[in-house]
Design an enzyme around this catalytic site. Structure first.
Site, PDB file in Angstrom:
ATOM      1  N   GLY A  36       2.259   4.922  -9.888  1.00  0.00           N
ATOM      2  CA  GLY A  36       3.491   4.141 -10.064  1.00  0.00           C
ATOM      3  C   GLY A  36       4.249   4.051  -8.757  1.00  0.00           C
ATOM      4  N   CYS A  43      14.447  17.231 -10.839  1.00  0.00           N
ATOM      5  CA  CYS A  43      13.603  18.416 -10.680  1.00  0.00           C
ATOM      6  C   CYS A  43      12.564  18.289  -9.585  1.00  0.00           C
ATOM      7  CB  CYS A  43      12.937  18.750 -12.006  1.00  0.00           C
ATOM      8  SG  CYS A  43      14.073  19.547 -13.124  1.00  0.00           S
ATOM      9  N   LYS A  49      13.220   7.539 -14.979  1.00  0.00           N
ATOM     10  CA  LYS A  49      12.130   7.345 -15.941  1.00  0.00           C
ATOM     11  C   LYS A  49      12.761   6.847 -17.234  1.00  0.00           C
ATOM     12  CE  LYS A  49      11.992  11.843 -18.114  1.00  0.00           C
ATOM     13  NZ  LYS A  49      11.170  12.932 -18.582  1.00  0.00           N
TER      14      LYS A  49
HETATM   15  C1  UDX Z   1      10.098  17.577 -14.926  1.00  0.00           C
HETATM   16  C2  UDX Z   1       9.039  18.522 -15.511  1.00  0.00           C
HETATM   17  O1  UDX Z   1       8.073  17.755 -16.235  1.00  0.00           O
HETATM   18  C3  UDX Z   1       9.687  19.568 -16.390  1.00  0.00           C
HETATM   19  O2  UDX Z   1       8.705  20.477 -16.833  1.00  0.00           O
HETATM   20  C4  UDX Z   1      10.755  20.304 -15.581  1.00  0.00           C
HETATM   21  O3  UDX Z   1      11.422  21.240 -16.374  1.00  0.00           O
HETATM   22  C5  UDX Z   1      11.766  19.316 -15.026  1.00  0.00           C
HETATM   23  O4  UDX Z   1      11.071  18.324 -14.244  1.00  0.00           O
HETATM   24  P1  UDX Z   1      11.507  15.462 -15.756  1.00  0.00           P
HETATM   25  O5  UDX Z   1      12.075  15.443 -14.376  1.00  0.00           O
HETATM   26  O6  UDX Z   1      12.420  15.307 -16.923  1.00  0.00           O
HETATM   27  O7  UDX Z   1      10.683  16.830 -15.994  1.00  0.00           O
HETATM   28  O8  UDX Z   1      10.474  14.261 -15.851  1.00  0.00           O
HETATM   29  P2  UDX Z   1       8.904  14.026 -15.963  1.00  0.00           P
HETATM   30  O9  UDX Z   1       8.615  13.366 -17.245  1.00  0.00           O
HETATM   31  O10 UDX Z   1       8.129  15.219 -15.623  1.00  0.00           O
HETATM   32  O11 UDX Z   1       8.728  12.912 -14.803  1.00  0.00           O
HETATM   33  C6  UDX Z   1       9.124  13.156 -13.457  1.00  0.00           C
HETATM   34  C7  UDX Z   1       8.892  11.957 -12.586  1.00  0.00           C
HETATM   35  O12 UDX Z   1       7.494  11.764 -12.374  1.00  0.00           O
HETATM   36  C8  UDX Z   1       9.404  10.631 -13.151  1.00  0.00           C
HETATM   37  O13 UDX Z   1      10.009   9.899 -12.096  1.00  0.00           O
HETATM   38  C9  UDX Z   1       8.161   9.922 -13.646  1.00  0.00           C
HETATM   39  O14 UDX Z   1       8.280   8.531 -13.606  1.00  0.00           O
HETATM   40  C10 UDX Z   1       7.128  10.421 -12.645  1.00  0.00           C
HETATM   41  N1  UDX Z   1       5.745  10.417 -13.158  1.00  0.00           N
HETATM   42  C11 UDX Z   1       5.391  11.256 -14.166  1.00  0.00           C
HETATM   43  C12 UDX Z   1       4.800   9.579 -12.584  1.00  0.00           C
HETATM   44  O15 UDX Z   1       5.087   8.804 -11.653  1.00  0.00           O
HETATM   45  N2  UDX Z   1       3.516   9.627 -13.061  1.00  0.00           N
HETATM   46  C13 UDX Z   1       3.126  10.454 -14.054  1.00  0.00           C
HETATM   47  O16 UDX Z   1       1.946  10.434 -14.405  1.00  0.00           O
HETATM   48  C14 UDX Z   1       4.088  11.290 -14.635  1.00  0.00           C
END
Ligand code: UDX
Length: 429
Positions: free
Chosen positions: A253, A260, A320
């Site tokens: 993406g 985080c 997200k």
């Molecule tokens: C994350 C961790 O998953 C969680 O365990 C921790 O406690 C806090 O940080 P969060 O920040 O809420 O959680 O979002 P997450 O769903 O993990 O996505 C993080 C980012 O990665 C988003 O910007 C998302 O768009 C991106 N992402 C995620 C990708 O680009 N590709 C993916 O395959 C998964």
């Protein structure tokens, strides 16, 4: 069991509410009086699906309350969870001053045996400092335990993540703390990993940076896919079906954002350096992530020739879907870069526009995706909100000035988009 959750931010409020929901008696403490008053009125200061209902249900049942007094919370509880913020300082290191302050107040209010649990993400060895500070401020009362219980909640699915986690990590320094914490988590049906405190602290850092690494890895692969004519979705499927790799977090993406991953990654690189290790691998993870966002702008520029005075529509601003969180959102980096090149921006997000306006006051905010597309020279989909999947794409195309569409999250089928007359590009396909 009696729980005091200190810090009613995202982590504290979700964890405290869920502890109440599994039957414990929870008091959430925060020094922000407005926040506590809001919560007392039954409103919640953050957007998280299902949280408001769960807060109200547990307040009504008498299991959840709110206060600004740490002393009150400490005196009545066995578990004292520290869930205050650890925001990054200028140099990327986490600012631990709120944790120190809370530890001082806990020490001063300590009246009997307590278990002080770190919930915030903290550098390895913070546990030792918490113990020292509590001890000093309690006038050498030593009858307490420190523990580490890192959270793995994802915004948007935090309640489910709390109630049905893959594992619960408990870093402890005594048998007594272990037994009590296991009892606290008994209603949660998941493996409990019991470790020493330093290991628990490291598990959190290692897990988050590993997941960031997976994302940057597939983003790097997506560039090779574009150059070689391969399809990153197929590659991710082919890789992810191998159980040793796993399909999760292999979605290419426009890079990862949120409060985080970017922050924790930087912090972990710093922690490693302080411990004498140069974690070059993670520096690359950061670099790839940054380039992925800027690469989107380069793609648009390549298609439009010049960006000066071009109108670019942005669909989705939150880092997200299912959150209004704008912290470290890729949309900010992308929009700022587009503006630097002279483009003007129109944008729409289903829930984060109020927050976005404070960070980016200089863009045109629209009522929906169709208004974004109206007269645009290009549209970039930055956040994959579900409502974008059901757009009337013909209407979008017809209202654009030039039908250039960059699908930053691979939501649409390339062939279908091209058939509809879009000059379409996805990421790595
Ligand atoms: C994350 C961790 O998953 C969680 O365990 C921790 O406690 C806090 O940080 P969060 O920040 O809420 O959680 O979002 P997450 O769903 O993990 O996505 C993080 C980012 O990665 C988003 O910007 C998302 O768009 C991106 N992402 C995620 C990708 O680009 N590709 C993916 O395959 C998964």
């Amino acid at each position: 069991m009696k729980v005091c959750m200190i810090g009613a931010g995202y982590v504290g409020l979700v964890s405290g509410t869920c502890f109440a929901d599994i039957g414990h008696n929870v008091v959430c403490v925060d020094n922000d009086e407005d926040k506590i008053n809001t919560l007392k009125k039954g409103d919640i200061p953050i957007y998280e699906p299902g949280l408001k209902e769960l807060v109200n249900k547990n307040v009504k049942a008498g299991r959840l309350s709110f206060t600004t007094s740490i002393r009150e919370g400490v005196e009545q509880s066995l578990f004292l969870f520290i869930a205050v913020g650890t925001p990054p300082k200028e140099n990327g290191e986490p600012d631990l001053s709120s944790i120190e302050k809370v530890a001082q107040e806990i020490g001063a209010a300590m009246n009997e045996y307590k278990i002080v649990v770190e919930k915030s993400t903290v550098p390895v060895q913070t546990g030792k400092w918490v113990r020292t500070v509590v001890e000093r401020f309690s006038r050498q009362m030593k009858d307490f335990d420190v523990a580490s219980n890192p959270e793995f909640l994802r915004e948007g699915s935090a309640i489910d993540d709390f109630l049905h986690p893959d594992r619960v990590v408990l870093g402890v320094e005594s048998k007594k703390a272990e037994e009590k914490l296991l009892e606290l988590y008994k209603p949660i049906d998941a493996p409990k990993i019991v470790t020493d405190i330093a290991s628990a602290e490291l598990i959190k850092h290692a897990s988050n940076s590993f997941l960031s690494m997976k994302i940057s890895f597939i983003n790097a692969i997506s560039i090779l896919c574009e150059k070689s004519g391969a399809d990153v979705l197929k590659v991710a499927e082919g890789m992810g079906t191998d159980k040793r790799i796993g399909r999760a977090f292999l979605n290419a993406g426009l890079g990862f954002g949120g409060f985080c991953f970017p922050k924790d990654l930087k912090a972990f690189i710093g922690i490693a350096a302080k411990l004498g290790y140069d974690f070059g691998l993670l520096k690359e993870v950061e670099r790839i992530n940054q380039e992925q966002m800027l690469g989107a702008v380069a793609k648009i520029e390549d298609t439009l020739w010049n960006l000066r005075d071009k109108k670019i529509g942005v669909l989705g601003l939150a880092f997200k879907p299912n959150t209004d969180d704008m912290r470290f959102a890729p949309s900010i980096t992308i929009i700022k870069e587009l503006q630097k090149h002279g483009a003007t921006i129109k944008a729409y997000d289903p829930v984060s526009m109020t927050r976005a306006k404070t960070v980016m006051p200089d863009i045109e905010y629209c009522d929906d995706a169709y208004q974004v597309a109206q007269g645009a020279d290009a549209v970039i989909l930055v956040t994959e909100w579900e409502e974008f999947q059901n757009l009337d794409l013909k209407r979008i195309r017809d209202s654009m000035r030039q039908p250039v569409f960059l699908d930053g999250r691979n939501v649409f089928e390339p062939d279908k988009m091209k058939e509809l007359g879009f000059i379409y590009s996805g990421v790595g396909r």
